[in-house]
Structures are given as C-alpha cells and as structure tokens.
Enzyme design. Sequence first.
Site, short mmCIF file in Angstrom:
data_model
loop_
_atom_site.label_atom_id
_atom_site.label_comp_id
_atom_site.label_asym_id
_atom_site.label_seq_id
_atom_site.Cartn_x
_atom_site.Cartn_y
_atom_site.Cartn_z
CG ASP A 361 -2.23 0.65 0.97
OD1 ASP A 361 -2.30 1.98 1.11
OD2 ASP A 361 -3.39 -0.06 0.48
NE ARG A 438 -4.35 10.40 4.02
CZ ARG A 438 -3.85 9.21 3.64
NH1 ARG A 438 -3.98 9.10 2.07
NH2 ARG A 438 -3.62 8.22 4.26
CE LYS A 471 -6.55 0.50 -1.15
NZ LYS A 471 -5.99 0.08 0.31
CD1 TRP A 472 -7.15 5.47 -9.08
CD2 TRP A 472 -6.28 4.76 -10.76
NE1 TRP A 472 -7.20 6.54 -9.99
CE2 TRP A 472 -6.61 6.18 -11.01
CE3 TRP A 472 -5.83 4.13 -11.76
CZ2 TRP A 472 -6.07 6.91 -12.06
CZ3 TRP A 472 -5.41 4.82 -13.01
CH2 TRP A 472 -5.44 6.00 -12.90
CG ASP A 473 -6.57 5.59 -1.93
OD1 ASP A 473 -7.71 5.88 -1.84
OD2 ASP A 473 -5.88 5.33 -1.03
CG MET A 474 -9.76 10.24 -6.02
SD MET A 474 -11.20 11.16 -5.23
CE MET A 474 -11.47 12.45 -6.56
CG ASP A 543 -10.10 3.83 4.42
OD1 ASP A 543 -9.86 2.78 3.73
OD2 ASP A 543 -9.77 4.85 4.25
C1 DGJ Z 1 -7.02 5.24 2.01
C2 DGJ Z 1 -7.35 3.82 1.75
O1 DGJ Z 1 -8.70 3.76 1.52
C3 DGJ Z 1 -6.47 2.90 2.70
O2 DGJ Z 1 -7.12 1.60 2.46
C4 DGJ Z 1 -5.16 3.26 2.47
O3 DGJ Z 1 -4.85 2.75 1.15
C5 DGJ Z 1 -4.59 4.63 2.58
N1 DGJ Z 1 -5.64 5.49 1.69
C6 DGJ Z 1 -3.33 5.03 2.19
O4 DGJ Z 1 -3.07 6.29 2.19
#
Ligand code: DGJ
Length: 729
Positions: A361, A438, A471-474, A543
């Site tokens: 991650d 953040r 895992k493409w986060d935002m 989360d």
């Molecule tokens: C938010 C995600 O939902 C988490 O699982 C994790 O990847 C964090 N971001 C990492 O900054």
Amino acid sequence: MLRLIGLLLLLPFVAPSLFAQAVQYDEARKIWLLTTRQSSYAMGVDANGSLQSLYWGAPLWRLQDLPAVPRRRELSSFDPPEMLSTDEFPAWGGARYFETALKITREDGDRDVVLRYQSHRNLADGVDIELRDIKDRIGVTLRYRIFPDYGVISRSAIVWNRTDKPFVVESAQSATWNLPAGEGYRLSYLTGRWAAETQLVREPIHTGMKVLESRKGHTSHGINPWFAIDASDATEETGRVWFGALAWSGNWRITVEQTPYRQVRVTGGFNTFDFAYPLKPGESLETPDFFAGFSATGFGGASRLLHRFEREQVLPGGAQSRLRPVLYNSWEATTFNVTEAGQKALAEKAAKTGVELFVVDDGWFGQRNNDRAGLGDWFVNPTKFPQGLNGLIESVNKLGMDFGLWVEPEMINANSDLYRAHPDWVMNFPGRPRTELRNQLVLNFARNDVKEYIFGVLDKLATDYNIRYFKWDMNRPFAEPGWPEQAAGEQRELWVRYVRNLYEVIDRLRAKHPKLEIESCSGGGGRVDLGILRRVDEVWTSDNTEAFDRLRIQEGFSQAYAPKIMSAWVTDVPNQNGRSTPLKYRFLVAMQGALGIGANLNRWTPQESDEGAKMIALYKRIRGTVQMGELYRLLSPSSNDVTANQYVSADGKQSVLFAFRHSQQFNTAAPTILLRGLDERAVYRLESIDNQLTEGLQQVSGAYLMRRGLNLNLRGDYDSTAVILERVQ
Ligand code: DGJ
C-alpha cells in the site's frame, strides 16, 4: 403496421406458446415496447409529437394492448397539460415546472426548448430516438438498450447542436423514469460518510423533490448513485421494486419527485450544480448510462438482478473474469513504514496462510514517510527499496503470489518534486487559496498534458515491474475546481472532462496490459458506481474494517453491488472503534465478499495463523458460490441481534449460510433461520464449520430448510457460524 424487431424472448411467466420480442414497435401509433425476462418498458409519441412514457413494470408481451398516448388536458391555468405529462425526456421550455432533463442557454439569451419526435432507428437490442426542438436544429438522441436476461434497460442521451451558433448546456440528464401513477411509494437509497458508507435508508416519498447527489467531483461516500422504489409493501423477497444505478464517477444527481398529480419520476445524470457545458456548432455532449430495472420479487430479487448484470455485463471480462484472489494488504499493518525487508517478512507469512495476491500500500515512493509529502513522485524510494521493487516482487512471485501496488495518480502533495515542477497542474482559481485536504491537492485530470503524464507513469510501472494489480486510490474531493488555462466559458467542462480522462487512462492501461487488474478505492467506498465498475475488478468497500460495523455497510453495499467486487479484509483488534471481535467472526464477515487480510501477520500467534490458514482454505472452497452465486439476505443487522446471509451457487449445487450474533440478551435462543433459493425437492448435506447446528442434522431436503429452517447455537457477544450445504440428490 406492427413491426417485431429483435431477439425472440421466451417468457416463463406466460403460457409457453406466448412469447415477446425484445423490441416491438407499432409504426402507425409510434409506440415501442421493450421487454426483458423480468420487465417491460413502453413509450410512444403523442398527437403533439412529444415522446411520453407509457409503461414500466412486470413484462407485457402484446404491443397491441397498449393504448395510444393519452391527450393531457389543462386542469386550470395553473396546471397546464405539460404538468400532467409523462415526458420521456422533458426539456425546459413551455409550461414545465418540474425537474427537466435538458436545459440550455443560447447565445442571445433564449432558453426555451420544446422537443418533438424527429426520427428513430430500431435495433436488435434497443432503439435510438431523435427529438428536436420545434424551431432550432437543437436536439437529443435518446439511446435505449435492453439486457433481456437481466431485467435491465439502459438509457442515455446525446445532446447535439446542429445550428450555426453555440449554446451552453446547463442540465443534461441521462433519463427520466416515470413510475406508474400513484402515491404511497417508498424510496430506498444508500447514504453514509467516510468509514460509514452504504447504509440503507428507506423512507416514504411525499409530494416534492428528494435530491440524491454528489458535488464532490467523485462518486462520494455521502450518497451512492443507486435507488430503489417500491409501493411501500415490498419485502426482501416479495413485491414490486423499480431500481436504477447511474454509471458516472463524477458529480452526479438523481432526483425523485412526486408531483401534485400523483406522478413519481426519477431523473438522473450530470449534476446540474456548477454545470455549464458549451456546445459549438456541430458538437455534442453524451450523458452517462442510467441503468434501471424492475423486480417482482422484492429488494432481494432486485439486487440479485443487479449483481448478475454487473458480473456478466459490466465488469471487465464479464462472465469470463476470474474469481477474485485472496489478497494481503499491508496498510493497516505498516502504514507508511514499508521497507523491502518488512514487506518480505509479511509476504512469507501471507503465503503460508494461503494468500494469492500481495499488495504493497501507500509509502513505497518518493519522500512518502507520512501523508505530508511525496504524492506525485511515483518513483521507488531507494532507501526503503534498495533494489527497486524487483527484489520484493521476485520474492512475492517465488512464494506463489501475484504482486499488487497502491497508487493515487490524481493527487499531489505540495511537498513533491512534481508540484515544484508543475504548480499549474492542480485545479485552482488563480490568486485564491488552494485548499489542502489530507495535505494534498487535486491534479487537473481534465488537462490532456496531465492525463498523458499520469498514463506514462502508470504504464512505465506496469511495464517495468511484474505488477498484476493496482489499488487506485483517491483520498479527497475537489475544491476550487478552476482551470485557468481554459477560456472562462469552457472552464466548467472540467467536471465532465476530468472523469472522461480518468476513464481513458484506465482503459488504455488495461488495453496495453491485459493481465492488469485494478481496485477502485477512494478512501474506502468513495468511488463505487457502474461507471468505474466497467473498468475495475473490485472496489475497496470502506476504510472501516471493524467487522460488526461492516455487517451494516455490506448490507447496504449488497443492495446495489455484487459480492464479487466487495473487497473485505480481516484486520486486527481492537479496531478503529475500539471494538474487539473474535477472529472467526472477522473472517466470516469478510468471507461474504472478496476476502483479503489486512492484519499485521507478525503479531498473529501460531494458533491465529493456523486458524487464518483454515479459514482461507474454507473460503477457497466456497468463494465460487459467494462471488458468483445468488445472495439472499435473511436477517438484517439493522433490525436483529442475529444477521444471516445465504449464498446459492449458480448451478444450485452448493449453498453457504453465514450467521452472526452481536449480543445475546436474557439467554434468548437465536431465531430459526429459514433458508431460500434452494430446490425444495433436493436433498442437501449440511456441514457446520463449528458444530453450531443445534439439532444434529446431516442431510435434509430443500423443503425442510426453507420451511422448517435451521436452529443455530449462537450465544453471547459476537458469536458467528457458517453452514455449507452440498446438494446430494
Ligand atoms: C485510503 C485507503 O482507503 C486505505 O486503504 C489506504 O490505502 C490509505 N488510503 C493509504 O493512504
């Protein structure tokens, strides 16, 4: 003349000799009847040339039955005929005071549009109908597509400008869905917030308008673009339910409106908030797809239709896509403290428990030691990974696992080399504050140079390394969505172009790296919708990984989305909210979706590792049923101290019952659980994973299981069990 077009469709609910075509069209009366196995939808042109809804509900098979579109009368000067209409796609013009699907402003200030039928094109799987303004060559092409096996119809609209002057689109909706005239309807929708997503709300529809929307730039945790409407009498397994879901991952809006004339209509598409999309001569704007369906078997029936539709028609690869692997994700274990040695140690333990995909991650790149720096600098941190990522990836692969990597491509920290080089790449209004959330800013993905740069970064990662999964986060919504490089009148295109460019990057990556899989995450479930699901394999549900909270989140999620895409991890206790539940309970909650492990495996005792390995082995036995089967929600966590969900495999050979009890009071026994979806004449072998079946049953009929039911010995706090049923005859 009556024309029958399209697929021959056998309808099991009518006499075997009767059948309906998927698309039927009556040329003389200009009426269309679109039919799936579970639903029909009809619309027609009235005497004024206006396209009106005629029917939406359980299947009809005879086009001739449908009466011509009725002529609406003026009730009073305050209640003009337009207000009594069931417009398929009302434009703002004439005497319309309800939510319309199209609104424009011409260069000279004229804003009136009155749409009339112009032409159509019948297809095997739907119809395109062109409507045009009574005066100008301004109009829409309405697209109807039917999915005969799934009870689902999709609608979208292309707004076009065939004049020689520009105009600005201020509202472009995908569709208006008219329900049968009546009152006493109920609306179900999914609401929540970060770490508390997809909670199911069910409330009466009254006269007036309810707005479900996101103004945040992404789909949002707040409300999800899904609805269900029933006549206040539907249950999980009975009653009529109309439902829909919008395929858009940006600002969206669905309004549910009941007029004083007993008309309930649902209108959805691009959010009208801050919307202004200029169309020059010859240009057009296409709206997202709005999928909708009908179930005569309650909310459970509606969600099973949607699940199957998503698995087979929406997800990349459709029915051919593989079962989701068991993954390990290091985030909760290590947060930003990722190192090659630390990840290798976790990978060895993960492989021993049966994990198939190992995901690193946040924290592997740039100066990313906390959330204040590094986003944007997608280069492997040499201190943390002295050999690049290859040292780790090779070990992971040798252990028999695929490798996955976290990225957050749309975001940037002000403290990053990328921001220092390109401060203009973030969305901003010059001279105004740049709000950080953040500690990060949002790249203006609507810009093609930004899009190309990010595509290049991700393409390079996927080319240089053996990466199976991103895992493409935002992790934040938009603020100050300015695009100063663009002419003032074109800046608001950002809302649409951002999402289109995002989709394009993912589509191109997948096309170039066909084995690459993607998880959509937006701080948990902030980007879950049918638009992103066309291009990702699973989503991060929330989360909040606390198992008892998860039961509620998963209940809501499952109304709209398939268990196969519902990523669910087993994590450590006490969890974020301080609650501790047994490992078995945490596993059984997570095993109802795509199982992952997010715990710190270094802290697991040998007994926990052993139990974990057994549960993962069990999951592999049943995951085909969980991920591809039919879900029956038997007892809801919102209203019972016992929650029960049952999955039945597509071939009916296996079924799994999961049951949870959060707090027994007064030594009261758990309720008898009546199973569903089985063959009453078949016999099933029962296997309790932990001997919690109170009556020592071994083999029983489907009839017994569905009518007499099972008693489970669920006691105390956070007890849980699962029963596997294998059909033996
Ligand atoms: C938010 C995600 O939902 C988490 O699982 C994790 O990847 C964090 N971001 C990492 O900054």
